[in-house]
Design a protein around this motif. Structure first.
Motif, PDB file in Angstrom:
ATOM      1  N   ARG A  49     -84.109  47.497 -23.800  1.00 15.13           N
ATOM      2  CA  ARG A  49     -84.606  47.305 -25.168  1.00 15.13           C
ATOM      3  C   ARG A  49     -85.824  46.376 -25.164  1.00 15.13           C
ATOM      4  NH1 ARG A  49     -86.365  49.381 -29.397  1.00 15.13           N
ATOM      5  NH2 ARG A  49     -86.051  48.232 -31.342  1.00 15.13           N
ATOM      6  N   LEU A  50     -85.799  45.349 -24.322  1.00 10.57           N
ATOM      7  CA  LEU A  50     -86.934  44.438 -24.218  1.00 10.57           C
ATOM      8  C   LEU A  50     -88.186  45.184 -23.777  1.00 10.57           C
ATOM      9  CD1 LEU A  50     -88.167  41.612 -24.268  1.00 10.57           C
ATOM     10  CD2 LEU A  50     -87.271  41.250 -21.961  1.00 10.57           C
ATOM     11  N   ALA A  51     -88.046  46.088 -22.816  1.00 16.42           N
ATOM     12  CA  ALA A  51     -89.191  46.876 -22.343  1.00 16.42           C
ATOM     13  C   ALA A  51     -89.763  47.735 -23.467  1.00 16.42           C
ATOM     14  CB  ALA A  51     -88.767  47.744 -21.162  1.00 16.42           C
ATOM     15  N   GLU A  52     -88.888  48.314 -24.283  1.00 13.06           N
ATOM     16  CA  GLU A  52     -89.339  49.141 -25.403  1.00 13.06           C
ATOM     17  C   GLU A  52     -90.079  48.293 -26.437  1.00 13.06           C
ATOM     18  OE1 GLU A  52     -85.669  50.702 -26.783  1.00 13.06           O
ATOM     19  OE2 GLU A  52     -85.452  52.167 -25.153  1.00 13.06           O
ATOM     20  N   LEU A  53     -89.525  47.140 -26.754  1.00  7.96           N
ATOM     21  CA  LEU A  53     -90.140  46.265 -27.747  1.00  7.96           C
ATOM     22  C   LEU A  53     -91.470  45.708 -27.251  1.00  7.96           C
ATOM     23  CD1 LEU A  53     -86.877  44.437 -28.829  1.00  7.96           C
ATOM     24  CD2 LEU A  53     -88.324  45.816 -30.354  1.00  7.96           C
ATOM     25  N   GLN A  54     -91.521  45.399 -25.951  1.00  4.91           N
ATOM     26  CA  GLN A  54     -92.774  44.900 -25.399  1.00  4.91           C
ATOM     27  C   GLN A  54     -93.871  45.952 -25.492  1.00  4.91           C
ATOM     28  OE1 GLN A  54     -93.400  45.136 -21.353  1.00  4.91           O
ATOM     29  NE2 GLN A  54     -95.010  43.600 -21.234  1.00  4.91           N
ATOM     30  N   GLU A  55     -93.515  47.198 -25.203  1.00  8.41           N
ATOM     31  CA  GLU A  55     -94.502  48.277 -25.293  1.00  8.41           C
ATOM     32  C   GLU A  55     -95.024  48.407 -26.717  1.00  8.41           C
ATOM     33  OE1 GLU A  55     -95.028  53.050 -24.244  1.00  8.41           O
ATOM     34  OE2 GLU A  55     -93.107  52.042 -23.935  1.00  8.41           O
ATOM     35  N   ASN A  56     -94.126  48.287 -27.687  1.00 13.22           N
ATOM     36  CA  ASN A  56     -94.539  48.371 -29.087  1.00 13.22           C
ATOM     37  C   ASN A  56     -95.440  47.198 -29.469  1.00 13.22           C
ATOM     38  OD1 ASN A  56     -93.096  50.715 -29.388  1.00 13.22           O
ATOM     39  ND2 ASN A  56     -91.370  49.773 -30.457  1.00 13.22           N
ATOM     40  N   LEU A  57     -95.098  46.024 -28.979  1.00 12.01           N
ATOM     41  CA  LEU A  57     -95.899  44.836 -29.267  1.00 12.01           C
ATOM     42  C   LEU A  57     -97.308  44.991 -28.698  1.00 12.01           C
ATOM     43  CD1 LEU A  57     -95.768  41.849 -30.383  1.00 12.01           C
ATOM     44  CD2 LEU A  57     -95.312  41.164 -28.017  1.00 12.01           C
ATOM     45  N   TYR A  58     -97.376  45.530 -27.477  1.00  9.29           N
ATOM     46  CA  TYR A  58     -98.666  45.733 -26.815  1.00  9.29           C
ATOM     47  C   TYR A  58     -99.500  46.776 -27.563  1.00  9.29           C
ATOM     48  CZ  TYR A  58    -101.933  46.276 -22.900  1.00  9.29           C
ATOM     49  OH  TYR A  58    -103.061  46.301 -22.123  1.00  9.29           O
ATOM     50  N   ALA A  59     -98.842  47.847 -28.000  1.00  2.90           N
ATOM     51  CA  ALA A  59     -99.543  48.908 -28.725  1.00  2.90           C
ATOM     52  C   ALA A  59    -100.000  48.440 -30.104  1.00  2.90           C
ATOM     53  CB  ALA A  59     -98.639  50.135 -28.847  1.00  2.90           C
ATOM     54  N   GLU A  60     -99.154  47.679 -30.770  1.00  2.00           N
ATOM     55  CA  GLU A  60     -99.490  47.167 -32.103  1.00  2.00           C
ATOM     56  C   GLU A  60    -100.720  46.265 -32.053  1.00  2.00           C
ATOM     57  OE1 GLU A  60     -96.608  45.259 -35.370  1.00  2.00           O
ATOM     58  OE2 GLU A  60     -97.321  43.801 -33.882  1.00  2.00           O
ATOM     59  N   HIS A  61    -100.761  45.392 -31.059  1.00  2.00           N
ATOM     60  CA  HIS A  61    -101.919  44.532 -30.774  1.00  2.00           C
ATOM     61  C   HIS A  61    -102.315  43.659 -31.971  1.00  2.00           C
ATOM     62  CE1 HIS A  61    -104.763  43.623 -27.616  1.00  2.00           C
ATOM     63  NE2 HIS A  61    -105.731  43.545 -28.509  1.00  2.00           N
ATOM     64  N   THR A 118    -102.598  30.290 -24.114  1.00  2.00           N
ATOM     65  CA  THR A 118    -101.721  30.949 -25.091  1.00  2.00           C
ATOM     66  C   THR A 118    -101.948  32.459 -25.059  1.00  2.00           C
ATOM     67  OG1 THR A 118    -103.360  30.546 -26.840  1.00  2.00           O
ATOM     68  CG2 THR A 118    -101.566  28.943 -26.601  1.00  2.00           C
ATOM     69  N   PRO A 119    -100.918  33.246 -25.375  1.00  2.00           N
ATOM     70  CA  PRO A 119    -101.024  34.707 -25.211  1.00  2.00           C
ATOM     71  C   PRO A 119    -101.955  35.370 -26.211  1.00  2.00           C
ATOM     72  CG  PRO A 119     -98.951  34.135 -26.272  1.00  2.00           C
ATOM     73  CD  PRO A 119     -99.577  32.838 -25.837  1.00  2.00           C
ATOM     74  N   ALA A 120    -102.686  36.359 -25.724  1.00  2.00           N
ATOM     75  CA  ALA A 120    -103.537  37.165 -26.594  1.00  2.00           C
ATOM     76  C   ALA A 120    -102.673  38.093 -27.434  1.00  2.00           C
ATOM     77  CB  ALA A 120    -104.515  37.976 -25.748  1.00  2.00           C
ATOM     78  N   ARG A 121    -103.238  38.633 -28.477  1.00  4.70           N
ATOM     79  CA  ARG A 121    -102.502  39.561 -29.326  1.00  4.70           C
ATOM     80  C   ARG A 121    -101.976  40.734 -28.490  1.00  4.70           C
ATOM     81  NH1 ARG A 121    -106.641  37.740 -32.764  1.00  4.70           N
ATOM     82  NH2 ARG A 121    -105.829  36.822 -34.692  1.00  4.70           N
ATOM     83  N   GLY A 122    -100.738  41.086 -28.745  1.00  3.85           N
ATOM     84  CA  GLY A 122    -100.111  42.179 -28.027  1.00  3.85           C
ATOM     85  C   GLY A 122     -99.369  41.759 -26.775  1.00  3.85           C
ATOM     86  N   HIS A 123     -99.455  40.489 -26.424  1.00  2.00           N
ATOM     87  CA  HIS A 123     -98.879  40.020 -25.168  1.00  2.00           C
ATOM     88  C   HIS A 123     -97.663  39.111 -25.387  1.00  2.00           C
ATOM     89  CE1 HIS A 123    -102.708  41.464 -23.678  1.00  2.00           C
ATOM     90  NE2 HIS A 123    -102.289  41.300 -22.436  1.00  2.00           N
ATOM     91  N   ILE A 124     -96.838  39.054 -24.358  1.00  2.00           N
ATOM     92  CA  ILE A 124     -95.795  38.036 -24.244  1.00  2.00           C
ATOM     93  C   ILE A 124     -96.329  36.961 -23.305  1.00  2.00           C
ATOM     94  CG2 ILE A 124     -93.477  37.502 -23.413  1.00  2.00           C
ATOM     95  CD1 ILE A 124     -92.633  40.322 -24.164  1.00  2.00           C
ATOM     96  N   GLY A 125     -96.401  35.742 -23.777  1.00  2.00           N
ATOM     97  CA  GLY A 125     -96.843  34.625 -22.956  1.00  2.00           C
ATOM     98  C   GLY A 125     -95.659  33.796 -22.516  1.00  2.00           C
ATOM     99  N   VAL A 126     -95.701  33.324 -21.283  1.00  2.00           N
ATOM    100  CA  VAL A 126     -94.617  32.506 -20.744  1.00  2.00           C
ATOM    101  C   VAL A 126     -95.208  31.226 -20.181  1.00  2.00           C
ATOM    102  CG1 VAL A 126     -92.733  32.359 -19.085  1.00  2.00           C
ATOM    103  CG2 VAL A 126     -93.253  34.549 -20.182  1.00  2.00           C
ATOM    104  N   PHE A 127     -94.704  30.084 -20.641  1.00  2.00           N
ATOM    105  CA  PHE A 127     -95.094  28.786 -20.093  1.00  2.00           C
ATOM    106  C   PHE A 127     -93.978  28.269 -19.195  1.00  2.00           C
ATOM    107  CE2 PHE A 127     -98.159  27.191 -23.665  1.00  2.00           C
ATOM    108  CZ  PHE A 127     -99.059  28.186 -23.312  1.00  2.00           C
TER     109      PHE A 127
END
Length: 274
Positions: A49-61, A118-127
């Motif tokens: 589910r995380l992979a699916e949501l990440q793809e949507n987040l990246y596409a939404e941008h 900090t993460p760009a739009r569409g990205h997951i950032g990890v510190f």
């Protein structure tokens, strides 16, 4: 938002103390899962589910997600991050590990180097460690006093509010281990030649400040956990429970964000592929 039921403790109290949270508590997972293996199907479903949501987040941008990880030495940041990111598209992830600041970074305000990561739009950032080091290590070693630390708390809250107002959702995780567990993990690194590279003699110097770190962490978490950028204290003596709790929370946050790919801006029916 409402977060799923896990062993993780959402910090809400300005008088919060780490000592009040058990490091080996598995919470509701104790009843749901007898052991690590029985939790694997749930973890696998969450990863998908995380992979699916990440793809949507990246596409939404349009928006991004920032995940902040802090812990004592051997707390499991690398392992937790690696587990969480299993199966996601690396093209949509930005990971930053913060070490001691360089002379150039020290010539600027303490948040200067952080904003750049900090993460760009569409990205997951990890510190992996973060801007919180500047109210933790610095305070334990007497580089700043309590008054300065509390001024920095205000700066951090304002900085995180700036990010959230600009579309970055923030989740912060403190991986909470016991002093006994840390001793066992340090010894395991020494005993295993393949893991020995992770060990640094300086770890023992920092371990000597254990109680001081518990105090300054408690202070920072209590003052910098907000609705827009909450702190979660994750009992981390049990790695599988830690990983499952973090993944549950991250997936729930992305579900709440509900990222959606944009609709086509052309006539789909008119496209003829020969």
């Amino acid at each position: 938002m409402k977060y799923p039921e896990t062993p993780a403790v959402l910090v809400k109290d300005k008088h919060f103390k780490l000592a009040d949270v058990s490091t080996d508590d598995k919470g509701p997972f104790d009843e749901k899962y007898a052991h690590k293996e029985s939790a694997e199907p749930r973890l696998a479903a969450l990863r998908q589910r995380l992979a699916e949501l990440q793809e949507n987040l990246y596409a939404e941008h349009q928006r991004s997600l920032l995940l902040v990880f802090q812990a004592m030495d051997t707390g499991g940041k690398d392992g937790a991050i690696g587990n969480l990111l299993t199966g996601v598209n690396p093209a949509g992830v930005q990971v930053a590990a913060f070490k001691a600041p360089s002379p150039v970074e020290l010539a600027h305000d303490f948040l200067w180097r952080v904003h750049l990561k900090t993460p760009a739009r569409g990205h997951i950032g990890v510190f992996n460690r973060s801007h919180y080091e500047d109210v933790l290590v610095t305070r334990v070693h007497g580089l700043i006093d309590k008054k300065t630390a509390h001024q920095r708390f205000d700066d951090i809250n304002n900085f995180e509010q700036l990010l959230t107002r600009n579309g970055t959702h923030i989740l912060k995780f403190f991986l909470h281990i016991s002093k006994k567990e840390q001793a066992e993990r340090l010894q395991a690194r020494l005993d295993d030649p393949a893991k020995r590279w992770k060990y640094e003699p300086g770890d023992l110097k920092e371990r000597a400040h254990w109680d001081d770190y518990q105090d300054v962490y408690s202070d920072a978490l209590a003052h910098c956990s907000t609705d827009g950028a909450p702190w979660f204290v994750v009992p981390a003596d049990h790695k599988w429970s830690r990983d499952l709790a973090i993944t549950e929370i991250v997936v729930a946050a992305l579900e709440n964000m509900d990222p959606r790919p944009p609709t086509a801006d052309f006539d789909v029916k008119a496209q003829v592929i020969k």
